[in-house]
Write an enzyme that holds these catalytic residues in place. Structure first.
Site, short mmCIF file in Angstrom:
data_model
loop_
_atom_site.label_atom_id
_atom_site.label_comp_id
_atom_site.label_asym_id
_atom_site.label_seq_id
_atom_site.Cartn_x
_atom_site.Cartn_y
_atom_site.Cartn_z
N GLY A 104 0.82 -1.21 0.00
CA GLY A 104 0.00 0.00 0.00
C GLY A 104 0.85 1.26 0.00
O GLY A 104 0.50 2.27 -0.62
N ARG A 105 1.99 1.20 0.65
CA ARG A 105 2.89 2.35 0.70
C ARG A 105 3.57 2.62 -0.64
O ARG A 105 4.16 3.67 -0.84
CB ARG A 105 3.95 2.13 1.79
CG ARG A 105 3.34 2.12 3.17
CD ARG A 105 4.31 1.69 4.22
NE ARG A 105 3.58 1.36 5.44
CZ ARG A 105 4.09 1.43 6.65
NH1 ARG A 105 5.33 1.83 6.82
NH2 ARG A 105 3.36 1.11 7.68
N THR A 125 -10.20 -14.10 -5.27
CA THR A 125 -9.89 -13.19 -6.37
C THR A 125 -9.61 -11.83 -5.77
O THR A 125 -10.38 -11.32 -4.96
CB THR A 125 -11.05 -13.12 -7.38
OG1 THR A 125 -11.17 -14.39 -8.04
CG2 THR A 125 -10.81 -12.04 -8.43
N GLU A 127 -8.52 -7.70 -6.25
CA GLU A 127 -8.66 -6.55 -7.13
C GLU A 127 -7.51 -5.60 -6.84
O GLU A 127 -7.37 -5.12 -5.72
CB GLU A 127 -10.01 -5.87 -6.87
CG GLU A 127 -11.18 -6.80 -7.13
CD GLU A 127 -12.29 -6.68 -6.10
OE1 GLU A 127 -12.24 -5.77 -5.25
OE2 GLU A 127 -13.20 -7.51 -6.14
N TYR A 160 -22.57 -19.31 2.95
CA TYR A 160 -22.40 -18.87 1.56
C TYR A 160 -22.47 -20.05 0.60
O TYR A 160 -21.79 -21.06 0.77
CB TYR A 160 -21.06 -18.16 1.39
CG TYR A 160 -20.88 -17.61 0.00
CD1 TYR A 160 -21.47 -16.41 -0.38
CD2 TYR A 160 -20.14 -18.30 -0.96
CE1 TYR A 160 -21.32 -15.91 -1.66
CE2 TYR A 160 -19.99 -17.81 -2.24
CZ TYR A 160 -20.58 -16.61 -2.59
OH TYR A 160 -20.44 -16.13 -3.86
N GLN A 167 -14.76 -21.22 -6.62
CA GLN A 167 -13.98 -20.62 -7.71
C GLN A 167 -12.52 -21.03 -7.63
O GLN A 167 -11.95 -21.17 -6.56
CB GLN A 167 -14.12 -19.10 -7.72
CG GLN A 167 -13.47 -18.39 -6.57
CD GLN A 167 -13.75 -16.89 -6.58
OE1 GLN A 167 -14.56 -16.39 -7.35
NE2 GLN A 167 -13.07 -16.17 -5.72
#
Length: 180
Positions: A104-105, A125, A127, A160, A167
């Protein structure tokens, strides 16, 4: 209640929580590090609009398999990726994905829509979005995110069983399957 390393190991040894493959070094004090797979889905730059009701939209995505030489995410580019690990959550655990702060940095935002429901099983998955003005190179097999587990007050009445259940690999959006 967030699970600690001792409880994570206990649930894995009892077969209540499955993470495969898993090396003990991936288990952190309150999370499990997940590693980057080698499969990426890229949105072509020539797409003018994404129609959420188009069941064939994902056919337009470009699938790329990265080698040990890495994968480059261009500035302001959005890419889908996957974890190496396949997880299986029981009906009393939920989890959320956090990108590693070190990435993130550098400007790499890592998400998975944030939440993994109780009862989910499959690869995660991810993003990616490169918010930086320069390319970022990442490598299959590197630690890419953390999975944090939370024990629910009681078992889910309806674990769920949705459109992403089971997947494998990087999975494009299946929003066109929504009934609303």
């Amino acid at each position: 209640m967030i699970l600690n390393d001792k409880t994570i190991r206990k649930y894995i040894s009892e077969g209540l929580l499955e993470i495969n493959p898993l090396d003990d070094i991936q288990i952190q004090p309150s999370s499990v590090d997940l590693r980057l797979g080698n499969e990426f889905l890229i949105y072509p730059e020539d797409i003018e609009i994404i129609d959420v009701r188009d069941p064939y939209f994902s056919n337009r995505l470009i699938k790329e398999i990265a080698t040990e030489e890495g994968f480059i995410i261009k500035p302001k580019q959005f890419v889908l990726a996957t974890t190496i690990e396949y997880i299986k959550l029981p009906d009393f655990l939920t989890a959320f994905v956090e990108g590693r702060s070190s990435l993130g940095r550098l400007g790499l935002f890592i998400e998975n829509a944030g939440w993994v429901d109780a009862g989910f099983e499959g690869n995660i998955t991810l993003e990616f979005y490169n918010a930086n003005s320069i390319p970022i190179k990442i490598y299959p097999g590197m630690r890419i995110c953390q999975l944090v587990f939370a024990k629910m007050e009681d078992r889910s009445e309806k674990p769920y069983r949705g459109k992403y259940q089971g997947q494998r690999g990087t999975t494009a959006s299946r929003i066109f399957l929504d009934r609303d």
